[in-house]
Design a protein around this motif. Structure first.
Motif, PDB file in Angstrom:
ATOM      1  N   ALA A   2      66.187  51.493  30.364  1.00 34.12           N
ATOM      2  CA  ALA A   2      65.462  52.466  29.552  1.00 34.12           C
ATOM      3  C   ALA A   2      64.376  53.132  30.387  1.00 34.12           C
ATOM      4  N   GLU A   3      64.120  54.407  30.090  1.00 26.54           N
ATOM      5  CA  GLU A   3      63.073  55.134  30.806  1.00 26.54           C
ATOM      6  C   GLU A   3      61.709  54.639  30.345  1.00 26.54           C
ATOM      7  N   GLU A   4      60.813  54.414  31.283  1.00 30.45           N
ATOM      8  CA  GLU A   4      59.469  53.967  30.943  1.00 30.45           C
ATOM      9  C   GLU A   4      58.441  54.887  31.588  1.00 30.45           C
ATOM     10  N   THR A   5      57.291  55.007  30.926  1.00 24.73           N
ATOM     11  CA  THR A   5      56.203  55.852  31.411  1.00 24.73           C
ATOM     12  C   THR A   5      54.993  54.985  31.697  1.00 24.73           C
ATOM     13  N   ASN A   6      54.446  55.125  32.897  1.00 21.60           N
ATOM     14  CA  ASN A   6      53.266  54.360  33.288  1.00 21.60           C
ATOM     15  C   ASN A   6      52.161  55.312  33.726  1.00 21.60           C
ATOM     16  N   TYR A   7      50.917  54.878  33.505  1.00 22.36           N
ATOM     17  CA  TYR A   7      49.755  55.680  33.870  1.00 22.36           C
ATOM     18  C   TYR A   7      48.953  54.950  34.940  1.00 22.36           C
ATOM     19  N   PHE A   8      48.416  55.733  35.881  1.00 24.82           N
ATOM     20  CA  PHE A   8      47.701  55.155  37.010  1.00 24.82           C
ATOM     21  C   PHE A   8      46.379  55.886  37.231  1.00 24.82           C
ATOM     22  N   ASP A   9      45.389  55.112  37.626  1.00 20.67           N
ATOM     23  CA  ASP A   9      44.092  55.661  38.003  1.00 20.67           C
ATOM     24  C   ASP A   9      44.086  55.819  39.522  1.00 20.67           C
ATOM     25  N   ILE A  10      43.943  57.057  40.005  1.00 19.16           N
ATOM     26  CA  ILE A  10      43.932  57.291  41.447  1.00 19.16           C
ATOM     27  C   ILE A  10      42.585  56.846  42.001  1.00 19.16           C
ATOM     28  N   LEU A  11      42.620  55.897  42.932  1.00 24.04           N
ATOM     29  CA  LEU A  11      41.396  55.350  43.513  1.00 24.04           C
ATOM     30  C   LEU A  11      41.016  56.038  44.815  1.00 24.04           C
ATOM     31  N   LYS A  12      42.029  56.468  45.575  1.00 18.80           N
ATOM     32  CA  LYS A  12      41.756  57.108  46.863  1.00 18.80           C
ATOM     33  C   LYS A  12      42.888  58.066  47.200  1.00 18.80           C
ATOM     34  N   LEU A  13      42.525  59.224  47.732  1.00 19.71           N
ATOM     35  CA  LEU A  13      43.520  60.206  48.161  1.00 19.71           C
ATOM     36  C   LEU A  13      42.976  60.943  49.373  1.00 19.71           C
ATOM     37  N   SER A  14      43.748  60.908  50.450  1.00 16.81           N
ATOM     38  CA  SER A  14      43.385  61.639  51.662  1.00 16.81           C
ATOM     39  C   SER A  14      44.669  62.143  52.303  1.00 16.81           C
ATOM     40  N   ALA A  15      44.556  62.719  53.483  1.00 14.92           N
ATOM     41  CA  ALA A  15      45.737  63.243  54.163  1.00 14.92           C
ATOM     42  C   ALA A  15      46.733  62.141  54.490  1.00 14.92           C
ATOM     43  N   ASP A  16      46.251  60.906  54.674  1.00 14.40           N
ATOM     44  CA  ASP A  16      47.121  59.811  55.105  1.00 14.40           C
ATOM     45  C   ASP A  16      47.194  58.642  54.132  1.00 14.40           C
ATOM     46  N   THR A  17      46.402  58.650  53.064  1.00  5.99           N
ATOM     47  CA  THR A  17      46.310  57.480  52.193  1.00  5.99           C
ATOM     48  C   THR A  17      46.360  57.872  50.722  1.00  5.99           C
ATOM     49  N   LEU A  18      47.113  57.086  49.949  1.00  3.83           N
ATOM     50  CA  LEU A  18      47.154  57.227  48.495  1.00  3.83           C
ATOM     51  C   LEU A  18      47.079  55.828  47.891  1.00  3.83           C
ATOM     52  N   VAL A  19      46.065  55.596  47.067  1.00  2.91           N
ATOM     53  CA  VAL A  19      45.901  54.307  46.398  1.00  2.91           C
ATOM     54  C   VAL A  19      45.732  54.562  44.909  1.00  2.91           C
ATOM     55  N   TYR A  20      46.575  53.929  44.092  1.00  2.00           N
ATOM     56  CA  TYR A  20      46.389  54.039  42.650  1.00  2.00           C
ATOM     57  C   TYR A  20      46.648  52.698  41.976  1.00  2.00           C
ATOM     58  N   LYS A  21      46.071  52.563  40.771  1.00  2.00           N
ATOM     59  CA  LYS A  21      46.100  51.293  40.044  1.00  2.00           C
ATOM     60  C   LYS A  21      46.614  51.520  38.635  1.00  2.00           C
ATOM     61  N   THR A  22      47.421  50.579  38.144  1.00  2.00           N
ATOM     62  CA  THR A  22      47.951  50.685  36.788  1.00  2.00           C
ATOM     63  C   THR A  22      46.818  50.585  35.770  1.00  2.00           C
ATOM     64  N   ILE A  23      46.966  51.298  34.654  1.00  2.00           N
ATOM     65  CA  ILE A  23      46.018  51.208  33.549  1.00  2.00           C
ATOM     66  C   ILE A  23      46.804  50.977  32.264  1.00  2.00           C
ATOM     67  N   ASP A  24      46.089  50.585  31.216  1.00  2.00           N
ATOM     68  CA  ASP A  24      46.706  50.298  29.913  1.00  2.00           C
ATOM     69  C   ASP A  24      47.753  49.200  30.015  1.00  2.00           C
ATOM     70  N   LYS A  25      47.499  48.226  30.901  1.00  2.00           N
ATOM     71  CA  LYS A  25      48.394  47.089  31.062  1.00  2.00           C
ATOM     72  C   LYS A  25      47.605  45.799  30.876  1.00  2.00           C
ATOM     73  N   PRO A  26      48.269  44.716  30.429  1.00  2.00           N
ATOM     74  CA  PRO A  26      47.587  43.415  30.403  1.00  2.00           C
ATOM     75  C   PRO A  26      47.102  43.054  31.803  1.00  2.00           C
ATOM     76  N   GLN A  27      46.034  42.270  31.877  1.00  2.00           N
ATOM     77  CA  GLN A  27      45.421  41.962  33.163  1.00  2.00           C
ATOM     78  C   GLN A  27      46.404  41.327  34.139  1.00  2.00           C
ATOM     79  N   ASP A  28      47.310  40.485  33.630  1.00  2.00           N
ATOM     80  CA  ASP A  28      48.251  39.818  34.527  1.00  2.00           C
ATOM     81  C   ASP A  28      49.362  40.751  35.006  1.00  2.00           C
ATOM     82  N   GLU A  29      49.428  41.978  34.448  1.00  5.89           N
ATOM     83  CA  GLU A  29      50.443  42.939  34.870  1.00  5.89           C
ATOM     84  C   GLU A  29      49.851  44.098  35.670  1.00  5.89           C
TER      85      GLU A  29
END
Length: 227
Positions: A168-195
């Motif tokens: 099944a298709e799933e939709t996830n949301y992420f908070d972008i923590l860092k973005l530069s020419a060489d780096t992309l870091v994002y973190k899941t949101i609206d998820k239980p802490q263990d996920e």
């Protein structure tokens, strides 16, 4: 005379009740939340037209308006995601008056191929390809197929299909923590802490071939070496 006094008191009481009713109604209206407002994307999209100062951006929006934004809140909260130059396409979260930017995402920097070592063995690189037009693709991944992406209220939204099971298709949301020419870091949101997960990507670069100083490697013709 007594009748007049009684009528005056009754009319005053009715007026007080009426005003009180209007007050409670106004309070109820203020407390009411527009459900549609919760699912509406408030992101401002446009092109950087000018950089008047280190704390200001001038943006031409997709609807043709030109706004000058104070980016101090975004800078102070580390939500200035990607350095900006004139002509870059931006996704911006602003205050209601569209005078201050609380988050600025450089879409030009977000596009591209992002990879990280495979968590299973680290021998290969896996990742996500973020393309124009909201298209997302998986890079060397067998268990997840990325399909679409967009910025929604300052968050990165990605739809995917996880192989196996019902697919099944799933939709996830992420908070972008860092973005530069060489780096992309994002973190899941609206998820239980263990996920919760944090994804740390590097921009894919073609690996340099070793310099053989003009020599060419030849395939060995020995039948034993082919085994």
């Amino acid at each position: 005379m007594k009748k007049l006094v009684f009528l005056s008191v009754a009319m005053a009481a009715m007026m007080m009740l009426s005003c009180g009713g209007n007050t409670h109604q106004a309070e109820r209206e203020e407390d009411t939340v527009d459900v549609n407002d919760l699912i509406r994307d408030h992101t401002l999209y446009g092109l950087c037209a000018a950089i008047p100062s280190t704390s200001q951006l001038k943006v031409i929006t997709d609807v043709g308006d030109t706004v000058t934004l104070d980016i101090t809140p975004a800078l102070e909260n580390r939500k200035m995601l990607g350095s900006v130059k004139v002509g870059d396409r931006l996704a911006v979260m602003t205050n209601k008056n569209q005078t201050m930017a609380t988050e600025v995402i450089n879409i030009n920097l977000l596009l591209g191929n992002w990879v990280m070592p495979d968590p299973l063995d680290g021998s290969d690189e896996i990742g996500i390809r973020i393309k124009e037009g909201g298209v997302a693709e998986s890079i060397e991944m067998t268990n997840i197929t990325y399909r679409t992406w967009r910025i929604f209220n300052g968050k990165l939204e990605i739809t995917s299909i996880r192989e196996g099971g019902e697919q099944a298709e799933e939709t996830n949301y992420f908070d972008i923590l860092k973005l530069s020419a060489d780096t992309l870091v994002y973190k899941t949101i609206d998820k239980p802490q263990d996920e919760e997960e944090t994804f740390e990507y590097s921009r894919w670069r073609e690996k340099e071939q070793p310099d053989l100083h003009g020599l060419k490697l030849e395939e060995h013709q020995d039948e034993y070496m082919k085994l």
